[in-house]
Design an enzyme around this catalytic site. Structure first.
Site, PDB file in Angstrom:
ATOM      1  N   ASP A 190      22.769  60.523  37.635  1.00 54.99           N
ATOM      2  CA  ASP A 190      23.065  58.874  37.968  1.00 54.99           C
ATOM      3  C   ASP A 190      22.947  57.895  36.671  1.00 54.99           C
ATOM      4  O   ASP A 190      22.322  56.818  36.937  1.00 54.99           O
ATOM      5  CB  ASP A 190      22.357  59.442  39.089  1.00 54.99           C
ATOM      6  CG  ASP A 190      23.111  58.773  40.021  1.00 54.99           C
ATOM      7  OD1 ASP A 190      24.290  58.682  40.097  1.00 54.99           O
ATOM      8  OD2 ASP A 190      22.551  58.169  41.512  1.00 54.99           O
ATOM      9  N   ASP A 210      46.354  15.833  23.565  1.00 52.90           N
ATOM     10  CA  ASP A 210      46.513  16.906  23.188  1.00 52.90           C
ATOM     11  C   ASP A 210      46.314  17.757  24.782  1.00 52.90           C
ATOM     12  O   ASP A 210      47.366  18.289  24.925  1.00 52.90           O
ATOM     13  CB  ASP A 210      45.953  17.812  22.454  1.00 52.90           C
ATOM     14  CG  ASP A 210      46.271  19.183  22.387  1.00 52.90           C
ATOM     15  OD1 ASP A 210      47.876  19.092  21.906  1.00 52.90           O
ATOM     16  OD2 ASP A 210      45.833  20.096  22.415  1.00 52.90           O
ATOM     17  N   GLY A 222      50.393  23.376  22.634  1.00 54.03           N
ATOM     18  CA  GLY A 222      51.272  22.263  23.272  1.00 54.03           C
ATOM     19  C   GLY A 222      52.527  22.065  22.578  1.00 54.03           C
ATOM     20  O   GLY A 222      54.220  22.722  23.274  1.00 54.03           O
ATOM     21  N   LEU A 223      52.308  22.493  21.491  1.00 50.09           N
ATOM     22  CA  LEU A 223      53.584  22.371  20.423  1.00 50.09           C
ATOM     23  C   LEU A 223      54.923  23.283  20.617  1.00 50.09           C
ATOM     24  O   LEU A 223      55.933  22.780  20.672  1.00 50.09           O
ATOM     25  CB  LEU A 223      53.541  21.362  19.252  1.00 50.09           C
ATOM     26  CG  LEU A 223      54.354  20.906  18.278  1.00 50.09           C
ATOM     27  CD1 LEU A 223      55.673  20.369  18.623  1.00 50.09           C
ATOM     28  CD2 LEU A 223      53.712  21.533  16.945  1.00 50.09           C
TER      29      LEU A 223
HETATM   30  S1  SF4 Z   1      28.393  57.854  44.081  1.00 51.71           S
HETATM   31 FE1  SF4 Z   1      26.094  57.471  43.938  1.00 51.71          FE
HETATM   32  S2  SF4 Z   1      24.903  58.705  44.147  1.00 51.71           S
HETATM   33 FE2  SF4 Z   1      27.003  59.416  43.324  1.00 51.71          FE
HETATM   34  S3  SF4 Z   1      27.063  59.209  41.647  1.00 51.71           S
HETATM   35 FE3  SF4 Z   1      27.414  57.263  42.048  1.00 51.71          FE
HETATM   36  S4  SF4 Z   1      25.499  56.289  42.271  1.00 51.71           S
HETATM   37 FE4  SF4 Z   1      25.079  58.058  42.191  1.00 51.71          FE
END
Ligand code: SF4
Length: 565
Positions: free
Chosen positions: A36, A307, A442-443
């Site tokens: 994570d 413009d 535009g042009l």
């Molecule tokens: S689903 Fe949630 S717990 Fe699993 S890797 Fe992703 S952020 Fe982390």
């Protein structure tokens, strides 16, 4: 279960990280599996921060699940406290940790640390990143200020008129869209009308500073997705009024100033008058040479100048967080003269406001966090410009439609080195440039409409973006809207074949039973490519309503006349 390829928001613990990272003196212990820590990269790469976020992960692994994961929480909390000595500790869990229910917040609270510990309950399976940020800010502020909340119904003492009013700016976080520069712009606006800034939170503040929030006369709710819950609690607890207008766009900036004038009881008429009168291009030689404070945006004059005439009625589709989508809708329709052909948000908490604006424009809002649903709506509306998030940038690229980014989620190029706010006068300047830039000038638009056979300036070509398109990019650019729609239908079919539920209705269905004669098709090709999709669809509908099976050039013009009535 929901089939998800792209997600507009991360899990709520990423929102909590955005609060912790925005501040100094706060540390976040996150009970989470190994891996994570990927979230660190959002801050060190996308935002290019020069240090790791203040987060300690417990990083449990499969083999830990047989043991005491709760003990890992305690060790992490203790180590993090000893090492970082924060003023406040946030403790929470990520999605996987939520399943093993170690109650890390309560555990940490029971450890007797000499600092406030905020236990975060963020349901990862029903809520998302912005909600997580909003809850974290609210619980943090509440924990710090609860001991000083006065008894209910205590009247707020009146401000001494000799002292300048003070405001808190609530809402800017790490990873917010242009928060860094928006703050500077808002502080400048406040200075211009004689308002001092008390605390900016959470960006750049410390827990000690949060304790000073009640000293201000009012709160500015700069990003409602993050700040509204906290501001509402502050109003209830300390009687502090909230400024709810978000100053994105010239009209909204004027309304913002006027609202502060009312709430703070100060005279802002000078600033408003100056912003009204000083809206020319600022070509005045004296101003340029003295670098005088502009005090007004160039957007009004730029969008009125000749413009910009070709911008009138450009069909725009807007999608993003609610705050930015609502602001963009107002700018697009009231300040640039675009026509709104679609609007939506992934911020479900603010769906009502977006629905109201959609209704005003005769539209149905797209409230969804499924980018395939958004993609289908974009293809259906056949806009000439898409204003959206990083996801819409991909969608628009596939459909060959110009696009500008107006909201998170963003990628690294939307955390630019240069000053680029969205708010205030300068924000409106930035917006004018970045929204008009992807459109054909535009042009060129006019010439391509007249001479379609040019070998270099082919249909869909935009020479201000790239001069010599490659074979592939030329193929992509010249892809007709119907091809684009077909590609979405294909994608949809592939996906629905793989799931037991039809995700989208193939858009091509409506066109059944109607075909184009050679001369009808030739006539259709004469129509500039960026409106051709819309006209094709209108004509087909016209034909099918009247039982016409082969569309000739005559049918096309009859349809045009009938729809124009
Ligand atoms: S689903 Fe949630 S717990 Fe699993 S890797 Fe992703 S952020 Fe982390």
């Amino acid at each position: 279960m929901e089939l998800t390829l792209w997600t507009y928001e991360g899990p709520p613990h990423v929102g909590a990280m955005r609060i912790a990272t925005a501040m100094e003196g706060v540390h976040y212990v996150l009970h989470a599996p190994q891996g994570d820590t990927y979230a660190d990269l959002l801050f060190t790469m996308i935002e290019r921060r020069d240090r790791r976020p203040p987060v300690t992960y417990t990083t449990f692994q499969a083999r830990d699940l047989g043991g005491d994961t709760a003990e890992m929480v305690k060790t992490s909390v203790k180590d993090a406290y000893d090492r970082f000595k924060p003023q406040v500790m946030l403790v929470g869990e990520s999605c996987t940790a939520e399943l093993i229910q170690d109650q890390p917040g309560s555990l940490a609270k029971s450890m007797g640390l000499p600092i406030p510990v905020v236990s975060l309950e963020l349901p990862a399976y029903s809520k998302k990143e912005n909600w997580g940020a909003s809850e974290t800010l609210y619980h943090l502020v509440r924990t710090l200020l609860l001991p000083v909340v006065p008894p209910p119904n205590t009247p707020r003492p009146k401000r001494d008129p000799q002292i300048r009013p003070q405001a808190n700016i609530i809402g800017p976080t790490a990873l917010g869209f242009r928060c860094r520069d928006d703050i500077r712009e808002v502080v400048k606006l406040l200075a211009e009308i004689g308002v001092d800034v008390n605390v900016i939170a959470p960006m750049g503040s410390t827990p000690d500073e949060l304790k000073r929030i009640p000293d201000a006369d009012f709160n500015i709710c700069l990003y409602p997705e993050i700040a509204l819950t906290t501001c509402t609690w502050l109003t209830r607890s300390f009687g502090q009024p909230v400024i709810k207008t978000v100053p994105i766009g010239v009209g909204a900036t004027r309304d913002f100033i006027a609202e502060i004038g009312k709430v703070a009881d100060i005279d802002v008429s000078d600033a408003l008058a100056r912003s009204q009168s000083d809206t020319l291009g600022n070509w005045d030689a004296a101003r340029i040479s003295t670098a005088a404070n502009p005090n007004a945006s160039r957007l009004p004059w730029y969008s009125r100048s000749v413009d910009s005439t070709y911008l009138t009625g450009k069909r725009v589709f807007i999608f993003g967080d609610a705050t930015h989508a609502l602001a963009a809708a107002r700018i697009a329709t009231e300040e640039l003269g675009f026509t709104l052909v679609g609007i939506g948000t992934y911020s479900r908490e603010f769906a009502r406001e977006v629905r109201e604006v959609a209704k005003k424009h005769g539209l149905e809002a797209v409230i969804s966090d499924d980018y395939l649903a958004v993609e289908a709506k974009v293809a259906e509306a056949a806009p000439e410009l898409v204003l959206g998030t990083q996801m819409e940038r991909h969608i628009a690229k596939r459909l060959g439609i110009p696009c500008a980014v107006i909201s998170a989620p963003i990628h690294v190029q939307d955390v630019p080195a240069r000053y680029s706010p969205q708010m205030g006068w300068e924000g409106a300047n930035v917006i004018f440039d970045s929204w008009v830039h992807p459109l054909m000038m535009g042009l060129e638009e006019h010439l391509i409409g007249m001479f379609k056979e040019d070998f270099e300036f082919a249909e869909g070509h935009m020479s201000h973006l790239h001069t010599a398109p490659s074979q592939e990019s030329r193929a992509l650019e010249s892809r007709s809207p119907e091809q684009a729609i077909a590609s979405i239908s294909n994608l949809t079919n592939t996906l629905s074949n793989n799931s037991d539920q039809v995700i989208l209705t193939p858009l091509a269905e409506a066109l059944e039973g109607v075909s184009w004669s050679a001369d009808g098709e030739a006539e259709l090709k004469k129509i500039p490519f960026f409106v051709r999709g819309k006209i094709k669809r209108n004509t087909e509908k016209f034909a099918s309503d009247r039982g016409i099976t082969s569309i000739t050039s005559e049918t096309l013009y009859e349809a045009k006349a009938a729809i124009g009535k």
